[in-house]
Scaffold this motif. Structure first.
Motif, mmCIF file in Angstrom:
data_model
loop_
_atom_site.group_PDB
_atom_site.id
_atom_site.type_symbol
_atom_site.label_atom_id
_atom_site.label_comp_id
_atom_site.label_asym_id
_atom_site.label_seq_id
_atom_site.Cartn_x
_atom_site.Cartn_y
_atom_site.Cartn_z
ATOM 1 N N ASP A 1 -45.922 -15.008 -39.996
ATOM 2 C CA ASP A 1 -46.406 -16.337 -39.603
ATOM 3 C C ASP A 1 -47.928 -16.398 -39.601
ATOM 4 O OD1 ASP A 1 -43.836 -17.239 -39.340
ATOM 5 O OD2 ASP A 1 -43.712 -16.838 -37.190
ATOM 6 N N LYS A 2 -48.552 -15.423 -38.978
ATOM 7 C CA LYS A 2 -50.009 -15.476 -38.863
ATOM 8 C C LYS A 2 -50.712 -15.330 -40.213
ATOM 9 C CE LYS A 2 -50.658 -14.061 -34.058
ATOM 10 N NZ LYS A 2 -51.270 -13.054 -33.149
ATOM 11 N N PRO A 3 -50.401 -14.298 -41.015
ATOM 12 C CA PRO A 3 -51.107 -14.195 -42.304
ATOM 13 C C PRO A 3 -50.903 -15.419 -43.189
ATOM 14 C CG PRO A 3 -49.978 -12.136 -41.804
ATOM 15 C CD PRO A 3 -49.510 -13.130 -40.800
ATOM 16 N N GLU A 4 -49.685 -15.932 -43.236
ATOM 17 C CA GLU A 4 -49.428 -17.084 -44.095
ATOM 18 C C GLU A 4 -50.128 -18.329 -43.577
ATOM 19 O OE1 GLU A 4 -45.301 -17.613 -45.132
ATOM 20 O OE2 GLU A 4 -44.924 -15.450 -45.020
ATOM 21 N N ARG A 5 -50.173 -18.497 -42.256
ATOM 22 C CA ARG A 5 -50.876 -19.658 -41.700
ATOM 23 C C ARG A 5 -52.371 -19.551 -41.944
ATOM 24 N NH1 ARG A 5 -49.680 -19.074 -36.685
ATOM 25 N NH2 ARG A 5 -51.687 -18.497 -35.807
ATOM 26 N N TRP A 6 -52.925 -18.359 -41.782
ATOM 27 C CA TRP A 6 -54.367 -18.174 -42.013
ATOM 28 C C TRP A 6 -54.732 -18.459 -43.466
ATOM 29 C CZ3 TRP A 6 -54.701 -12.848 -39.080
ATOM 30 C CH2 TRP A 6 -54.572 -13.088 -37.712
ATOM 31 N N VAL A 7 -53.873 -18.069 -44.391
ATOM 32 C CA VAL A 7 -54.144 -18.326 -45.802
ATOM 33 C C VAL A 7 -54.142 -19.821 -46.075
ATOM 34 C CG1 VAL A 7 -53.129 -18.116 -48.101
ATOM 35 C CG2 VAL A 7 -53.374 -16.089 -46.680
ATOM 36 N N ARG A 8 -53.164 -20.538 -45.492
ATOM 37 C CA ARG A 8 -53.103 -21.984 -45.708
ATOM 38 C C ARG A 8 -54.327 -22.699 -45.134
ATOM 39 N NH1 ARG A 8 -47.562 -21.185 -44.228
ATOM 40 N NH2 ARG A 8 -48.048 -21.817 -42.097
ATOM 41 N N GLY B 1 -53.892 -28.898 -36.813
ATOM 42 C CA GLY B 1 -55.215 -29.276 -37.271
ATOM 43 C C GLY B 1 -56.116 -28.059 -37.419
ATOM 44 N N GLY B 2 -57.023 -28.102 -38.385
ATOM 45 C CA GLY B 2 -57.948 -26.985 -38.586
ATOM 46 C C GLY B 2 -59.063 -26.990 -37.558
ATOM 47 N N LEU B 3 -59.550 -25.812 -37.209
ATOM 48 C CA LEU B 3 -60.647 -25.688 -36.248
ATOM 49 C C LEU B 3 -61.971 -26.014 -36.921
ATOM 50 C CD1 LEU B 3 -59.714 -22.376 -34.368
ATOM 51 C CD2 LEU B 3 -59.274 -24.722 -33.652
ATOM 52 N N GLY B 4 -62.829 -26.730 -36.198
ATOM 53 C CA GLY B 4 -64.172 -26.986 -36.685
ATOM 54 C C GLY B 4 -65.078 -25.786 -36.448
ATOM 55 N N ASN B 5 -66.280 -25.821 -37.033
ATOM 56 C CA ASN B 5 -67.148 -24.646 -36.905
ATOM 57 C C ASN B 5 -67.665 -24.473 -35.483
ATOM 58 O OD1 ASN B 5 -68.905 -26.826 -36.957
ATOM 59 N ND2 ASN B 5 -70.451 -25.780 -38.201
ATOM 60 N N ALA B 6 -67.624 -25.522 -34.642
ATOM 61 C CA ALA B 6 -68.017 -25.349 -33.246
ATOM 62 C C ALA B 6 -67.042 -24.426 -32.526
ATOM 63 C CB ALA B 6 -68.091 -26.711 -32.549
ATOM 64 N N ALA B 7 -65.752 -24.545 -32.832
ATOM 65 C CA ALA B 7 -64.745 -23.690 -32.208
ATOM 66 C C ALA B 7 -64.758 -22.286 -32.778
ATOM 67 C CB ALA B 7 -63.361 -24.310 -32.377
ATOM 68 N N LEU B 8 -65.319 -22.102 -33.977
ATOM 69 C CA LEU B 8 -65.354 -20.788 -34.614
ATOM 70 C C LEU B 8 -66.626 -20.006 -34.279
ATOM 71 C CD1 LEU B 8 -64.057 -21.821 -38.149
ATOM 72 C CD2 LEU B 8 -62.756 -20.684 -36.343
ATOM 73 N N ALA C 1 -60.697 -12.371 -44.391
ATOM 74 C CA ALA C 1 -60.579 -10.924 -44.570
ATOM 75 C C ALA C 1 -60.744 -10.188 -43.244
ATOM 76 C CB ALA C 1 -61.621 -10.443 -45.581
ATOM 77 N N ASP C 2 -61.671 -10.648 -42.414
ATOM 78 C CA ASP C 2 -61.843 -10.029 -41.099
ATOM 79 C C ASP C 2 -60.595 -10.186 -40.243
ATOM 80 O OD1 ASP C 2 -64.306 -8.854 -41.291
ATOM 81 O OD2 ASP C 2 -65.425 -10.604 -40.589
ATOM 82 N N ARG C 3 -60.002 -11.370 -40.263
ATOM 83 C CA ARG C 3 -58.811 -11.608 -39.447
ATOM 84 C C ARG C 3 -57.651 -10.736 -39.905
ATOM 85 N NH1 ARG C 3 -57.906 -18.046 -38.963
ATOM 86 N NH2 ARG C 3 -57.038 -17.539 -36.911
ATOM 87 N N LEU C 4 -57.461 -10.629 -41.207
ATOM 88 C CA LEU C 4 -56.377 -9.793 -41.719
ATOM 89 C C LEU C 4 -56.610 -8.329 -41.381
ATOM 90 C CD1 LEU C 4 -55.849 -11.419 -45.240
ATOM 91 C CD2 LEU C 4 -54.428 -11.705 -43.208
ATOM 92 N N ASN C 5 -57.871 -7.894 -41.422
ATOM 93 C CA ASN C 5 -58.183 -6.507 -41.087
ATOM 94 C C ASN C 5 -57.907 -6.226 -39.614
ATOM 95 O OD1 ASN C 5 -59.096 -3.892 -41.408
ATOM 96 N ND2 ASN C 5 -61.241 -4.439 -41.026
ATOM 97 N N ARG C 6 -58.311 -7.158 -38.738
ATOM 98 C CA ARG C 6 -58.058 -6.966 -37.307
ATOM 99 C C ARG C 6 -56.566 -6.978 -36.991
ATOM 100 N NH1 ARG C 6 -62.491 -10.564 -36.764
ATOM 101 N NH2 ARG C 6 -61.020 -12.283 -36.368
#
Length: 478
Positions: free
Chosen positions: A371-378, A123-130, A392-397
């Motif tokens: 796994d991580k980059p492909e999951r983040w894109v999806r 499941g995707g995270l809501g903005n409260a978790a972000l 973009a921030d996540r991929l940079n980190r």
């Protein structure tokens, strides 16, 4: 109508994960009370589990398309979505799971054994978790991942200790009916038995199962007749019993040649050379059958076979055969390695393992796999600039930009994240703002810093009171 199916192709799909919710808490005098979007629910898995009450794959032959339920999306007020329900598919004991190329994925033996054939999406995270100290009120949420889907093949291999093999009408069904409580169909024409029959035999303190494998004729291992369909049912057996018809009415057949033909088919099928063999000369109650059995028995014993003369009709010689099979089965069980408790093996990742790879293809395109980059894109909503900036921030980190630079990528080069069939392609710009320049730093929301009318009015009234107080303090009486 078909009542027994031992091989099916199943089209399965796990449930998709629910999308996260982007919501801001609002109430009177509190128009921006903070993010309160809930997370999406997990999609349901497709699980195969062994049930001993199930004996055939007929159900999946009629309805081969199966799908688990999706997770529910998150909602405002910090309400998470409901998880999807797992789809549990019961299969017979001895079912083998293969992919479409024939690779074995799982061998399901033993009641209650389970295998997750397709995993549900996260499941995707809501903005409260972000939300964070930098990102106080994200204006986006993550999307739910799609569940895995694909095609698998289920093959049933009978779990039995003893397999009866032989020509059609050799008396295998009659033999299993008198040795056990099984009640197979018996008739005086070839190919009466169209499905494997299974029975339970008790000999002294040993209880074992015996299977009647039908349809073996010359060329069975190459697909002639029904043999190829049922040869897989002898793979798990501890001992093979050749049932030879000593009273056959066919002039071109005799028990020894029948034995040679069946052995040749077993050799072509492969994997059965180590199984002990027993020869059963059936129908010795017929005078000609008894004479033929006495004639060929010495030849069979010279080959190293243990030979038993029986009659399923007169029920003679069955006790000796039953106890001999029990002895072989008991020895085979004792020789098996003891089952050990499942060990939990922890394999930590290497320190320098980045979790992704960057390769340059022949056309100059740089492809990122992991796994991580492909999951983040999806999970990214590309219609939301703030969500793209967060990606973009996540991929940079994670170090993707650094690896791209090491691989020789320059500004404007094409970069693809994912496989060839499902990839996101974009023109790479080092430390790009991903279209979120208007938001300041990527992923930030400045709504909290914007002036609010009610707060501004309170500040103005307080400033007026402070001004009156200062004038009063500065007043000097005459």
């Amino acid at each position: 109508m078909t009542t027994f199916v031992d091989r099916v192709e199943l089209h399965i799909a796990a449930g998709n994960g629910g999308h996260g919710c982007a919501s801001v808490h609002r109430e009177k005098f509190k128009p921006l009370g903070g993010p309160d979007g809930g997370n999406g629910g997990r999609g349901g898995d497709v699980v195969l589990t062994v049930d001993q009450s199930v004996t055939t794959l007929l159900e999946y032959h009629h309805s081969p398309h199966r799908k688990a339920t999706n997770g529910k999306p998150g909602e405002g007020g910090n309400r998470s979505g409901k998880d999807g329900q797992d789809l549990v598919l019961t299969v017979p004991d001895g079912t083998v799971v293969l992919d479409r190329r024939g690779n074995v994925l799982a061998d399901l033996v033993g009641h209650g054994t389970t295998y997750v054939a397709a995993e549900g999406g996260r499941g995707g995270l809501g903005n409260a978790a972000l939300a964070s100290a930098r990102r106080k009120a994200p204006g986006f949420a993550l999307l739910g991942e799609p569940g895995r889907s694909g095609d698998i093949v289920l093959e049933l291999k009978t779990v039995a200790d003893v397999a009866l093999v032989g020509y059609p009408s050799a008396g295998k069904s009659s033999l299993i009916s008198v040795l056990s409580a099984a009640k197979p169909k018996i008739a005086d024409y070839p190919f009466t038995t169209l499905v494997p029959n299974l029975g339970v035999v008790t000999a002294g303190s040993t209880v074992y199962t015996i299977a009647d494998v039908p349809g073996l004729i010359p060329g069975a291992s190459q697909g002639r007749g029904l043999g190829l369909e049922f040869l897989r049912h002898v793979e798990r057996c501890s001992v093979l019993v050749h049932v030879l018809d000593t009273a056959t009415l066919e002039s071109d057949r005799d028990p020894v040649s029948d034995l040679d033909v069946i052995e040749e088919e077993l050799r072509h099928y492969g994997g059965l050379d180590d199984r002990p063999r027993i020869v059963v000369l059936n129908k010795v109650d017929v005078p000609d059958g008894k004479d033929l059995a006495d004639m060929i028995r010495p030849d069979l014993e010279e080959r190293g076979y243990r030979v038993f003369e029986v009659s399923a009709v007169a029920r003679t010689g069955l006790k000796e055969l039953s106890f001999a099979l029990a002895d072989i089965v008991a020895k085979a069980r004792a020789a098996r390695p003891k089952e050990e408790a499942t060990r939990i093996v922890i394999r930590p990742k290497a320190v320098d393992d980045t979790g992704f790879t960057v390769t340059q293809e022949a056309d100059g395109l740089f492809r990122v796999r992991g796994d991580k980059p492909e999951r983040w894109v999806r999970q990214t909503d590309f219609n939301n600039d703030e969500a793209v900036g967060y990606l973009a921030d996540r991929l940079n980190r994670l170090g993707v930009e650094e690896e791209l630079m090491k691989a020789g990528a320059r500004a404007g080069d094409g970069v693809a994240i994912g496989s060839e069939d499902d990839a996101v392609v974009f023109d790479w710009e080092p430390t790009m703002m991903a279209g979120a320049e208007m938001l300041g730093r990527r992923g930030e929301d400045h709504r909290f810093e914007a002036p609010r009318p009610a707060a501004q009015r309170r500040k103005d009234r307080q400033a007026e009171r402070d001004e009156v107080t200062r004038e009063y303090d500065d007043f000097e009486p005459f």
